[in-house]
Design a protein around this motif. Structure first.
Motif, PDB file in Angstrom:
ATOM      1  N   LEU A   1       1.304   3.899  -4.228  1.00 44.05           N
ATOM      2  CA  LEU A   1       0.866   3.384  -3.169  1.00 44.05           C
ATOM      3  C   LEU A   1      -0.295   3.912  -2.038  1.00 44.05           C
ATOM      4  CD1 LEU A   1       5.175   3.269  -1.953  1.00 44.05           C
ATOM      5  CD2 LEU A   1       3.439   1.046  -2.255  1.00 44.05           C
TER       6      LEU A   1
ATOM      7  N   LEU B   1      -0.804   0.043   6.980  1.00 46.61           N
ATOM      8  CA  LEU B   1       0.377   0.496   6.767  1.00 46.61           C
ATOM      9  C   LEU B   1       1.183  -1.429   6.150  1.00 46.61           C
ATOM     10  CD1 LEU B   1       3.460   1.473   8.462  1.00 46.61           C
ATOM     11  CD2 LEU B   1       2.285  -0.063  10.468  1.00 46.61           C
TER      12      LEU B   1
ATOM     13  N   ASP C   1       1.204  -0.866   2.035  1.00 43.30           N
ATOM     14  CA  ASP C   1       2.262  -0.018   2.468  1.00 43.30           C
ATOM     15  C   ASP C   1       3.738  -0.869   1.942  1.00 43.30           C
ATOM     16  OD1 ASP C   1       4.557   1.816   1.890  1.00 43.30           O
ATOM     17  OD2 ASP C   1       3.287   3.474   3.207  1.00 43.30           O
ATOM     18  N   GLU C   2       3.772  -1.974   3.025  1.00 47.68           N
ATOM     19  CA  GLU C   2       4.787  -2.645   3.287  1.00 47.68           C
ATOM     20  C   GLU C   2       5.290  -3.807   2.302  1.00 47.68           C
ATOM     21  OE1 GLU C   2       7.413  -1.657   5.490  1.00 47.68           O
ATOM     22  OE2 GLU C   2       6.077  -0.341   6.715  1.00 47.68           O
TER      23      GLU C   2
ATOM     24  N   SER D   1       5.498  -2.034  -1.484  1.00 48.39           N
ATOM     25  CA  SER D   1       6.900  -1.255  -1.133  1.00 48.39           C
ATOM     26  C   SER D   1       7.428  -2.194  -1.583  1.00 48.39           C
ATOM     27  CB  SER D   1       7.141  -0.307  -0.119  1.00 48.39           C
ATOM     28  OG  SER D   1       6.582   0.935   0.269  1.00 48.39           O
TER      29      SER D   1
ATOM     30  N   ILE E   1       4.014   9.761   5.749  1.00 51.06           N
ATOM     31  CA  ILE E   1       5.229   9.182   5.517  1.00 51.06           C
ATOM     32  C   ILE E   1       5.585   7.748   4.969  1.00 51.06           C
ATOM     33  CG2 ILE E   1       8.009   9.381   5.646  1.00 51.06           C
ATOM     34  CD1 ILE E   1       8.030  11.251   8.201  1.00 51.06           C
ATOM     35  N   ASP E   2       4.487   7.957   3.876  1.00 48.18           N
ATOM     36  CA  ASP E   2       5.041   6.363   3.385  1.00 48.18           C
ATOM     37  C   ASP E   2       5.626   6.008   2.639  1.00 48.18           C
ATOM     38  OD1 ASP E   2       4.482   7.937   1.183  1.00 48.18           O
ATOM     39  OD2 ASP E   2       2.589   7.955   1.388  1.00 48.18           O
ATOM     40  N   GLY E   3       5.972   4.685   1.336  1.00 55.21           N
ATOM     41  CA  GLY E   3       6.816   4.606   0.893  1.00 55.21           C
ATOM     42  C   GLY E   3       6.863   5.453  -0.384  1.00 55.21           C
TER      43      GLY E   3
ATOM     44  N   TYR F   1       0.772   9.921   9.438  1.00 51.66           N
ATOM     45  CA  TYR F   1       1.139   8.088   9.015  1.00 51.66           C
ATOM     46  C   TYR F   1       2.980   8.484   8.875  1.00 51.66           C
ATOM     47  CZ  TYR F   1       1.176   4.052   6.462  1.00 51.66           C
ATOM     48  OH  TYR F   1       1.979   3.021   5.922  1.00 51.66           O
TER      49      TYR F   1
ATOM     50  N   ASN G   1       5.975   4.616   8.137  1.00 47.28           N
ATOM     51  CA  ASN G   1       5.407   3.320   7.933  1.00 47.28           C
ATOM     52  C   ASN G   1       7.452   3.038   8.099  1.00 47.28           C
ATOM     53  OD1 ASN G   1       7.876   4.062   5.830  1.00 47.28           O
ATOM     54  ND2 ASN G   1       6.931   3.314   3.829  1.00 47.28           N
ATOM     55  N   SER G   2       7.526   1.510   7.531  1.00 45.31           N
ATOM     56  CA  SER G   2       8.807   1.408   7.936  1.00 45.31           C
ATOM     57  C   SER G   2      10.266   1.704   7.776  1.00 45.31           C
ATOM     58  CB  SER G   2       9.383  -0.106   8.524  1.00 45.31           C
ATOM     59  OG  SER G   2       9.223  -1.246   6.819  1.00 45.31           O
ATOM     60  N   GLY G   3      10.155   2.327   6.670  1.00 42.69           N
ATOM     61  CA  GLY G   3      11.494   3.144   6.349  1.00 42.69           C
ATOM     62  C   GLY G   3      11.326   4.617   6.908  1.00 42.69           C
TER      63      GLY G   3
ATOM     64  N   LEU H   1      11.028   4.460   9.708  1.00 39.79           N
ATOM     65  CA  LEU H   1      10.855   4.201  11.143  1.00 39.79           C
ATOM     66  C   LEU H   1      12.893   3.446  10.699  1.00 39.79           C
ATOM     67  CD1 LEU H   1       8.761   2.137  12.310  1.00 39.79           C
ATOM     68  CD2 LEU H   1       9.232   3.778  13.471  1.00 39.79           C
TER      69      LEU H   1
END
Lengths: 155, 111
Positions: free
Chosen positions: A32, A58, A61-62, A65, B20-22, B52, B54-56, B58
């Motif tokens: 990633l 970002l 990444d989304e 993932s 804090i990424d995937g 950083y 990501n949505s995870g 959050l």
């Protein structure tokens, strides 16, 4: 990484060309950071301001993932990532995978709420992708290609 | 990403360094879930060195916030960087969390 990023220029007129970069990686979480760096660099080269560059990183990444977690769901596979820097101030990101397809409209729609108790957090990644990018298009099971996610951001 | 957890009186100080990424999000989620399961429901997330999220991340933060509030606790933020603030703003999370300029102020908010 399965390939180093490859760059080629496609001429659209005598003065204008599109820069296309292509990267292939295994669909694993450890890749990633390579993928997000690839997108951030392209955003920077396309001329996006730091805040937009960070948002594009970002979104990458989304999107990646989701492919790793949901499309491949633990099965081995690859992600083909293309970035196109177009002369009309557009950055196009294309992600190709051979994983499972899904129905984007069936994913829960995230809605921002003022009270934590009211928040339903499904669909947050998709919400971010649509919020940040100007276009988000999913295509599934394209013969000879697989699944393709195309995202466009204009300066 | 590195996570350290320190117990300060009745408050847990969770400091996250890096991204804090995937790749890192499951470790972050497990850390928060572990605190909740041990009934530690007054939590400060020190984001001074968090580059950083990501949505995870959050999702994990909001789940932990809900759990804390259910037991009269809270999860508050300290030293949030502008980049993390921007990500939170995109999904309307800025007003969900109490946020403090530094850890000392965040600790004081629990007394």
């Amino acid at each position: 990484m399965l390939s180093v990023p490859l760059t080629r220029l496609v001429k659209v007129s005598d003065e204008l060309s599109i820069m296309i970069r292509h990267l292939v990686v295994e669909a694993k979480p450890i890749q990633l950071s390579t993928l997000t760096h690839f997108a951030a660099l392209a955003a920077e080269d396309a001329g996006f301001a730091p805040q937009q560059r960070d948002r594009i990183e970002l979104v990458m990444d989304e999107a990646c993932s989701n492919i790793i977690e949901h499309a491949y769901a633990g099965r081995p596979g690859t992600i083909d990532a293309y970035v196109e820097i177009r002369p009309n101030c557009e950055l196009v990101i294309k992600l190709i995978d051979q994983g499972k397809s899904f129905e984007p409209e069936s994913v829960a729609r995230y809605l921002p709420q003022a009270e934590p108790a009211n928040i339903k957090i499904g669909g947050l990644g998709l919400f971010l992708m649509r919020k940040v990018m100007d276009e988000v298009k999913f295509e599934f099971n394209i013969p000879g290609i697989g699944n393709r996610l195309t995202m466009v951001k204009r300066i | 990403m590195q996570i350290t957890v320190r117990s300060l009186k009745h408050v847990e100080l969770v400091t996250i360094t890096g991204r804090i990424d995937g790749e890192a999000v499951h470790e972050f989620e497990n850390e928060l879930r572990g605190l909740i399961e041990r009934n530690r429901r007054k939590i400060i997330l020190n984001l001074a060195e968090t580059e950083y999220i990501n949505s995870g991340a959050l999702r994990s933060m909001v789940s932990a916030l809900k759990e804390c509030k259910r037991s009269s606790g809270n999860l508050v933020l300290a030293s949030v960087s502008s980049r993390v603030l921007d990500t939170m703003g995109l999904v309307g999370f800025n007003s969900l969390f109490e946020s403090f300029a530094d850890v000392v102020s965040a600790v004081d908010s629990f007394s």
